[in-house]
Design an enzyme around this catalytic site. Structure first.
Site, short mmCIF file in Angstrom:
data_model
loop_
_atom_site.label_atom_id
_atom_site.label_comp_id
_atom_site.label_asym_id
_atom_site.label_seq_id
_atom_site.Cartn_x
_atom_site.Cartn_y
_atom_site.Cartn_z
N TYR A 1 9.84 22.81 48.14
CA TYR A 1 10.13 24.09 48.81
C TYR A 1 10.37 23.87 50.30
CZ TYR A 1 9.83 29.03 49.99
OH TYR A 1 10.11 30.28 50.43
N LYS B 1 34.58 24.08 49.77
CA LYS B 1 35.95 23.60 49.90
C LYS B 1 35.93 22.09 50.19
CE LYS B 1 36.49 28.18 50.55
NZ LYS B 1 35.36 29.12 50.51
N ALA C 1 35.60 25.98 56.94
CA ALA C 1 35.66 25.69 55.50
C ALA C 1 36.56 24.49 55.16
CB ALA C 1 36.14 26.93 54.75
N ASP D 1 35.10 28.64 62.03
CA ASP D 1 34.95 28.89 60.59
C ASP D 1 35.58 27.67 59.92
OD1 ASP D 1 35.05 29.59 57.98
OD2 ASP D 1 35.91 31.58 58.29
N HIS E 1 39.15 44.43 46.80
CA HIS E 1 40.04 43.72 45.89
C HIS E 1 39.30 42.99 44.78
CE1 HIS E 1 38.89 41.04 49.11
NE2 HIS E 1 39.22 39.99 48.40
N PHE F 1 38.89 35.43 57.60
CA PHE F 1 38.87 35.44 56.13
C PHE F 1 38.23 36.76 55.70
CE2 PHE F 1 36.72 34.50 52.07
CZ PHE F 1 37.86 34.38 51.31
N ASP F 2 38.45 37.18 54.46
CA ASP F 2 38.01 38.54 54.09
C ASP F 2 36.49 38.75 54.18
OD1 ASP F 2 37.88 36.97 51.83
OD2 ASP F 2 38.86 38.38 50.48
N1 F0G Z 1 35.74 31.35 55.58
C1 F0G Z 1 36.87 30.95 55.00
C2 F0G Z 1 38.01 30.51 55.84
C3 F0G Z 1 36.99 30.98 53.61
O1 F0G Z 1 38.12 30.59 53.05
C4 F0G Z 1 35.88 31.40 52.84
C5 F0G Z 1 35.95 31.47 51.39
C6 F0G Z 1 34.71 31.79 53.50
C7 F0G Z 1 34.68 31.74 54.87
C8 F0G Z 1 33.50 32.27 52.75
O2 F0G Z 1 32.91 31.22 52.11
O3 F0G Z 1 33.12 31.79 49.66
O4 F0G Z 1 31.54 30.04 50.46
O5 F0G Z 1 31.09 32.41 50.91
N2 F0G Z 1 37.03 31.40 50.77
C9 F0G Z 1 37.22 31.40 49.34
C10 F0G Z 1 38.68 31.56 49.06
C11 F0G Z 1 36.37 32.32 48.57
O6 F0G Z 1 39.01 31.77 47.89
O7 F0G Z 1 39.51 31.45 49.97
P1 F0G Z 1 32.12 31.40 50.70
#
Ligand code: F0G
Length: 481
Positions: free
Chosen positions: A92, A277, A236, A234, A473, A144-145
């Site tokens: 833990y 990613k 990823a 950000d 979406h 990102f969304d």
């Molecule tokens: N930032 C970027 C640029 C992303 O592409 C994503 C996720 C996230 C943050 C959030 O990360 O999913 O690990 O919580 N992108 C995926 C996509 C879901 O399909 O583009 P997460």
């Protein structure tokens, strides 16, 4: 023989300038385990998509032949990752797997404080309320969304500020993911200290997986320093971004990906990262602060929030096994042979689309191909969601699951509740890592070409019959108009 790089349509295809010739780059691995997938009939797919209320997130994955919904957490891990998982320490607190990941993270990124979190958005959920509140803004090359959602949930307002060419699918220029630096300074002059954070998204997912140049990262960092605004990366797809810098930016051809990554991260104060990613793991993320000493309040707040929402800060919502897979993936995701193959897959599909006149965000980005649905269906207005139309057609045509990155995804204005007109209507074919072969890529290309040929017969789009208030979406229900 139809082997590596032998596709007749692309062999002779040379890109303008010094963009690369696109033949399929052979996999730098062989396959040890397989997962069966099945093709359904056209009739079955018509029924399934209707049952799913024309929302591809509602499909059962067994009903999908090639799943390009996301490249996130959908990759095939390496034998080294799988074997490392047996070493997971599930303690833990103070686990060995945690310390191993922190050491690897510090080695690669050179940040003092690293907080594992279960995925990228968990890092956003922790960080955004610490930087933003009502009346504040976040400026990003593009949110990102989920990032957009967490800015709004924290009371802030997101401003997207990509360079103008980033919005023009047909303009083939380098580093279309860059922040518009001039506009950034204008925004800062306009809004003063109301800007709570600047976010550099690398690669720029919403603009088509387009890379950000080192020069742009340095410039934006200098502006952030000048005005004393925190800069969050950000991160990823940091390794794919580094590959583009090495390939396309002057002065980096002979620099190692490792050194490029280190320099990229020097131009930030903090980062959030979805490790699903470029670490090529099924689950995982990070939140990191470059200088722990200067920001110790911030780090204390991160730990407190992590303990409340994610789990104790030495596991951050992840199992020891998952931390182990991250510690291996962090290095393997930066290997030259892997990245050359990975970006090569996108280039291959892009070249087949070039040959057929299918318009996409070009040059192709790092993790997928973003088809310009506005060009495919010029007669369908944004409020009938042309990119969603194409995603549905791709499923009907060949069982391919993709998604809308356009007006359907962007949703309604949080203040007026009016549908926002997205600056582009992309249908994203996001490619899982080390999963699909050249033949699968030909299925994708053939399907897109077939749809292009009958595009004018698809007269209308879709209307939303039900939607949740945020990130609609994922869950909304649609119907044909
Ligand atoms: N930032 C970027 C640029 C992303 O592409 C994503 C996720 C996230 C943050 C959030 O990360 O999913 O690990 O919580 N992108 C995926 C996509 C879901 O399909 O583009 P997460």
């Amino acid at each position: 023989m139809r082997g590596v790089g032998q596709s007749p349509t692309v062999l002779k295809k040379e890109r303008e300038g010094d963009f690369f010739m696109s033949k399929y780059v052979a996999e730098p691995f062989r396959i040890k385990m397989v997962e069966p997938i099945k093709m359904t009939t056209g009739e079955e797919r018509l029924m399934k998509i209707k049952e799913a209320d024309f929302n591809l997130f509602n499909l059962a994955s067994e009903d999908v032949y090639i799943d390009l919904l996301t490249d996130s957490g959908t990759g095939a891990m390496s034998q080294e990752q799988w074997s490392a998982m047996f070493l997971g320490d599930e303690a833990y607190a103070g686990g060995r797997s945690y310390r191993k990941l922190i050491e690897a993270g510090r080695d690669v990124f050179n940040y003092d404080y690293i907080q594992p979190v279960h995925q990228g958005r968990a890092g956003e959920k922790i960080l955004m309320p610490l930087l933003l509140k009502e009346g504040k803004f976040a400026v990003s090359n593009m949110h990102f969304d989920t990032t957009r959602a967490h800015v709004i949930l924290a009371g802030g307002r997101p401003i997207d500020n990509v360079v103008p060419e980033g919005k023009l699918p047909n303009v083939r220029s380098k580093f279309k993911g860059n922040m518009d630096v001039e506009r950034l300074e204008e925004l800062i002059e306009e809004k003063g200290d109301k800007i709570g954070v600047i976010i550099q998204t690398i690669t720029n997912n919403s603009a088509g997986g387009q890379p950000v140049s080192m020069k742009n990262m340095a410039e934006v960092y200098n502006i952030a320093k000048k005005y004393n605004i925190p800069l969050c990366i950000d991160a990823a797809r940091f390794a794919e971004n580094a590959f583009f810098i090495k390939r396309d930016e002057e002065g980096y051809r002979n620099t190692s990906i490792r050194d490029i990554v280190k320099e990229m991260f020097s131009y930030g104060d903090m980062f959030t990262m979805s490790a699903k990613k470029d670490f090529n793991v099924n689950m995982g993320g990070m939140l990191a602060i470059k200088d722990d000493k200067a920001n110790s309040d911030l780090v204390q707040n991160i730990k407190a929030s992590c303990i409340n929402f994610e789990g104790f800060y030495t596991y951050g919502g992840l199992s020891g096994r998952e931390l182990e897979a991250m510690s291996v993936g962090i290095y393997q995701g930066m290997e030259d042979s892997y990245l050359t193959y990975r970006i090569g897959q996108m280039e291959y599909l892009a070249a087949r689309l070039d040959a057929a006149g299918v318009v996409y965000q070009s040059p192709v980005g790092g993790h997928g191909v973003y088809i310009d649905a506005k060009a495919m269906f010029p007669h369908i207005p944004y409020y009938e969601f042309p990119a969603q139309v194409l995603a549905i057609e791709l499923y009907k045509e060949a069982g391919i699951r993709s998604c809308d990155i356009g007006s359907y995804m962007i949703g309604n204005d949080p203040d007026t509740n009016e549908q926002i007109e997205s600056e582009f209507e992309f249908t994203r074919l996001a490619v899982p890592r080390q999963v699909y072969t050249q033949a699968h890529f030909d299925v994708m290309a053939d399907a897109l070409i077939a749809i292009k040929e009958r595009a004018s017969t698809i007269e209308r789009g879709y209307k939303i019959t039900w939607q949740p208030p945020i990130l609609r979406h994922f869950q909304a229900k649609l119907d044909k108009i």
